[in-house]
Every structure is written in C-alpha cells, then in structure tokens.
Design a protein around this motif. Structure first.
Motif, PDB file in Angstrom:
ATOM      1  N   GLU A   1       0.828  -1.207   0.000  1.00 39.83           N
ATOM      2  CA  GLU A   1       0.000   0.000   0.000  1.00 39.83           C
ATOM      3  C   GLU A   1       0.863   1.257   0.000  1.00 39.83           C
ATOM      4  O   GLU A   1       0.569   2.245  -0.688  1.00 39.83           O
ATOM      5  CB  GLU A   1      -0.945   0.024   1.213  1.00 39.83           C
ATOM      6  N   SER A   2       1.932   1.234   0.768  1.00 41.04           N
ATOM      7  CA  SER A   2       2.829   2.387   0.817  1.00 41.04           C
ATOM      8  C   SER A   2       3.475   2.617  -0.553  1.00 41.04           C
ATOM      9  O   SER A   2       3.598   3.758  -1.001  1.00 41.04           O
ATOM     10  CB  SER A   2       3.897   2.154   1.884  1.00 41.04           C
ATOM     11  N   LEU A   3       3.875   1.547  -1.202  1.00 39.40           N
ATOM     12  CA  LEU A   3       4.471   1.663  -2.530  1.00 39.40           C
ATOM     13  C   LEU A   3       3.467   2.184  -3.559  1.00 39.40           C
ATOM     14  O   LEU A   3       3.790   3.034  -4.397  1.00 39.40           O
ATOM     15  CB  LEU A   3       5.017   0.300  -2.971  1.00 39.40           C
ATOM     16  N   LEU A   4       2.222   1.692  -3.470  1.00 43.06           N
ATOM     17  CA  LEU A   4       1.177   2.168  -4.393  1.00 43.06           C
ATOM     18  C   LEU A   4       0.870   3.646  -4.169  1.00 43.06           C
ATOM     19  O   LEU A   4       0.701   4.410  -5.135  1.00 43.06           O
ATOM     20  CB  LEU A   4      -0.089   1.327  -4.224  1.00 43.06           C
ATOM     21  N   LEU A   5       0.790   4.060  -2.897  1.00 44.68           N
ATOM     22  CA  LEU A   5       0.516   5.469  -2.614  1.00 44.68           C
ATOM     23  C   LEU A   5       1.661   6.359  -3.075  1.00 44.68           C
ATOM     24  O   LEU A   5       1.435   7.456  -3.596  1.00 44.68           O
ATOM     25  CB  LEU A   5       0.252   5.667  -1.124  1.00 44.68           C
ATOM     26  N   ARG A   6       2.891   5.903  -2.881  1.00 44.64           N
ATOM     27  CA  ARG A   6       4.038   6.682  -3.322  1.00 44.64           C
ATOM     28  C   ARG A   6       4.042   6.791  -4.848  1.00 44.64           C
ATOM     29  O   ARG A   6       4.308   7.863  -5.411  1.00 44.64           O
ATOM     30  CB  ARG A   6       5.327   6.042  -2.839  1.00 44.64           C
ATOM     31  N   GLY A   7       3.719   5.706  -5.536  1.00 48.77           N
ATOM     32  CA  GLY A   7       3.644   5.740  -6.995  1.00 48.77           C
ATOM     33  C   GLY A   7       2.539   6.656  -7.489  1.00 48.77           C
ATOM     34  O   GLY A   7       2.714   7.393  -8.460  1.00 48.77           O
ATOM     35  N   LEU A   8       1.397   6.623  -6.803  1.00 48.51           N
ATOM     36  CA  LEU A   8       0.295   7.518  -7.175  1.00 48.51           C
ATOM     37  C   LEU A   8       0.677   8.974  -6.950  1.00 48.51           C
ATOM     38  O   LEU A   8       0.361   9.847  -7.765  1.00 48.51           O
ATOM     39  CB  LEU A   8      -0.952   7.166  -6.356  1.00 48.51           C
ATOM     40  N   PHE A   9       1.387   9.238  -5.854  1.00 49.83           N
ATOM     41  CA  PHE A   9       1.825  10.602  -5.561  1.00 49.83           C
ATOM     42  C   PHE A   9       2.779  11.103  -6.652  1.00 49.83           C
ATOM     43  O   PHE A   9       2.637  12.228  -7.140  1.00 49.83           O
ATOM     44  CB  PHE A   9       2.500  10.634  -4.187  1.00 49.83           C
ATOM     45  N   VAL A  10       3.719  10.282  -7.043  1.00 48.06           N
ATOM     46  CA  VAL A  10       4.668  10.668  -8.094  1.00 48.06           C
ATOM     47  C   VAL A  10       3.939  10.873  -9.420  1.00 48.06           C
ATOM     48  O   VAL A  10       4.226  11.827 -10.148  1.00 48.06           O
ATOM     49  CB  VAL A  10       5.788   9.606  -8.218  1.00 48.06           C
TER      50      VAL A  10
END
Length: 71
Positions: A4-13
């Motif tokens: 989830e953290s990786l997905l949120l970071r990818g969405l933020f970028v």
C-alpha cells in the motif's frame, strides 16, 4: 502494508508528474489569440481596416457604449 505504501508513493509521483506537465504547458504554450495578434501586428492585412478611426468613439474599457455626439 509495504504494498500500500508503494502504491501510494507511486500515485503521488504520478500526480506530481501530471500536475507539473499541466503547469508547464500553461506557462509555455502561447494561446492562439496571442499568436494571431502578434502575426497581425507584424504584417498588417485586411484586419487593420476594422480598427476604429480616431475621429469615431471607441468602446471604453468599462464596456459602456459611447453616447451620441451632436453636431
């Protein structure tokens, strides 16, 4: 939790990238009206015949139509 953290970071970028591209396009892109005005100023054509002569009343910036002048 890591996924989830990786997905949120990818969405933020991805969101930052899209927003940056949009802002860059707005700042660098010249609107068509500005390009037409610059072209008309550089090479006067038929459009110059539409300019109001100084003897007539031009529309003021507040948008109120000029009163009739009595002669």
């Amino acid at each position: 939790m890591k996924l989830e953290s990786l997905l949120l970071r990818g969405l933020f970028v991805a969101c930052l990238t899209v927003c940056g591209l949009i802002v860059g396009a707005m700042l660098l892109k010249t609107p068509a009206a500005v390009r037409l005005a610059n072209d008309a100023a550089a090479t006067p054509t038929v459009g110059t015949a539409l300019i109001v002569p100084a003897s007539q009343c031009a529309l003021p910036p507040d948008g109120v139509v000029c009163p009739r002048q009595t002669s």
